[in-house]
Every structure is written in C-alpha cells, then in structure tokens.
Design an enzyme around this catalytic site. Sequence first.
Site, PDB file in Angstrom:
ATOM      1  N   ASP A   1      -4.514  -6.002  -6.002  1.00 38.71           N
ATOM      2  CA  ASP A   1      -3.467  -6.891  -5.791  1.00 38.71           C
ATOM      3  C   ASP A   1      -3.982  -8.117  -5.581  1.00 38.71           C
ATOM      4  OD1 ASP A   1      -0.129  -5.958  -5.143  1.00 38.71           O
ATOM      5  OD2 ASP A   1      -0.783  -8.294  -4.579  1.00 38.71           O
TER       6      ASP A   1
ATOM      7  N   GLY B   1       0.836  -1.431  -0.068  1.00 35.82           N
ATOM      8  CA  GLY B   1       0.068   0.027  -0.078  1.00 35.82           C
ATOM      9  C   GLY B   1       0.871   1.325   0.054  1.00 35.82           C
TER      10      GLY B   1
ATOM     11  N   LYS C   1       6.051  -0.354 -14.014  1.00 30.63           N
ATOM     12  CA  LYS C   1       7.358  -0.540 -13.894  1.00 30.63           C
ATOM     13  C   LYS C   1       8.074  -1.520 -15.157  1.00 30.63           C
ATOM     14  CE  LYS C   1       8.782  -2.534  -9.839  1.00 30.63           C
ATOM     15  NZ  LYS C   1       8.931  -3.273  -8.473  1.00 30.63           N
TER      16      LYS C   1
ATOM     17  N   ASP D   1      -6.112 -11.295  -8.744  1.00 32.27           N
ATOM     18  CA  ASP D   1      -5.138 -11.788  -9.629  1.00 32.27           C
ATOM     19  C   ASP D   1      -5.200 -10.956 -10.939  1.00 32.27           C
ATOM     20  OD1 ASP D   1      -3.039 -12.574 -11.321  1.00 32.27           O
ATOM     21  OD2 ASP D   1      -3.569 -14.714 -10.735  1.00 32.27           O
TER      22      ASP D   1
END
Length: 239
Positions: A112, A89, A192, A128
């Site tokens: 998440d 978080g 990312k 998921d």
Amino acid sequence: MTERKKKNTSGRSSAEMTGRLLHTKVKSARGRKYSSKLWLERQLNDPYVVEAKTRGLRSRAAFKLMQLDDRYKLLKPGDSVVDLGAAPGGWTQIAVDRVGAVKGKGQVLAVDILKMEEMAGAKVMQLDFTEEDADVKVKNELGGPVNAVISDMAAPTTGHRQTDHLRIVYMCELALHFAIDVLAPGGCFIAKVLKGGTENELLDQLKKNFAVVRHAKPEASRADSREAYVIATGFRGGE
C-alpha cells in the site's frame, strides 16, 4: 451479474447484527462539517464496524473478503497471496488466516502507498503501485508465482461519476496486468470495480486469461455504495 450473499461469515445476517444496535446520533460540533457528522454517525451505527472492533479486525472491509471467499472458495491453505491496496490491513488479516500464513503454510505480501502496521504472517511493503517499475519492485519481493492477487485499490473519489469510473478501471487494469505476470496456473484475481462491472476491453482481458469471470457485491458493501468486485478464477497461465 451482481450477486449478493445472504449470510455473513459470523453466521448472523446483517439485519440481525443491526438489530443489536441502537441508533446513535452525533451532535454537531463547532468546526465539524455536516458531511463529517453524517459520516461519523454512519460509522457509529454500522454493524460491520462494531463487529470488526469486536473481532480485532483492522477494518470493516475484512468482511467483504470473508464473504467473497466463503462463497467462491478462493483462498486455500498454503497459498501465496499478494494484497494490493492493503492498508489498514483488513483484507490482509483474512488472507493470513485463510492460507495459514502464521503457521507457515502460506505467505501474504501486503502492499500500500500508506504506512501499515506490521502483521504476523504477512510481509508489509509501503509502495505507490502506480509508480513506474512498482510492479517490478513487488515481484522482487516474491519467491516465485503466487496463487492469488487481491486488490481493494481505489483512487480518491472526485464526485464526478465518469472520472471516478475511469480512475477505478485504471487501478483494476494495473492490478490485472500484474496478476497476469505473477499468477501460477489456476490462480485467482479479485479487484474492486464500480457498479456496472468492468469495461469491455478489461473484461475481454479477463475472459482471455481466466476460465471463469464473475461480478459480485458482498453484503458487507454498503447498500448506497457503487462498489462491486470482479472475481476471476482458473488462470490460464498467460495464454
């Protein structure tokens, strides 16, 4: 090109933060692997870990989003944000603060695969995101288009460079396809990637759908880490 931020959000450089710490060594214990000993030692001597605890942040990763947002002004009061790969978080806390969600000015949906503790100003969803129709389930939780999709998702590493690269590209692709479906015009996307940036096909998709695409490595990313982030702004509305 990868960019670095010279100062962190606290107003102190990482060198200044590090200078306040004495190096802590961890004694080897029976049953503890050497790699685990090194990891624990690094955690105990990481200035961002210490600072995160001081501020009540859930993870040191919070500083990465702080630094990216400070530089590029991505999150604004009143924005609606989806945080993918949110647990525990850290990013969610920053998003909640920057959009004013606790004050009712914006909203944050944290997603998440891991269970995540509830947080004031955010809606938490355990899911998921790689499962079929996961994106549909998340969309059903939204009240309409969002202003930002931020993703710190990453698959477990294998140690095989090419395999790890393909896995993180896949996670970035999932996040991007979702973002294209839910972003409002002008919205932003953060995800990312690994050092070297996005692959050609993915980069083409980003440039097609966003006005500006950058790569950045925030100061809070460890120097020995290959991680970086792609920041895409000015969503064109799925043109």
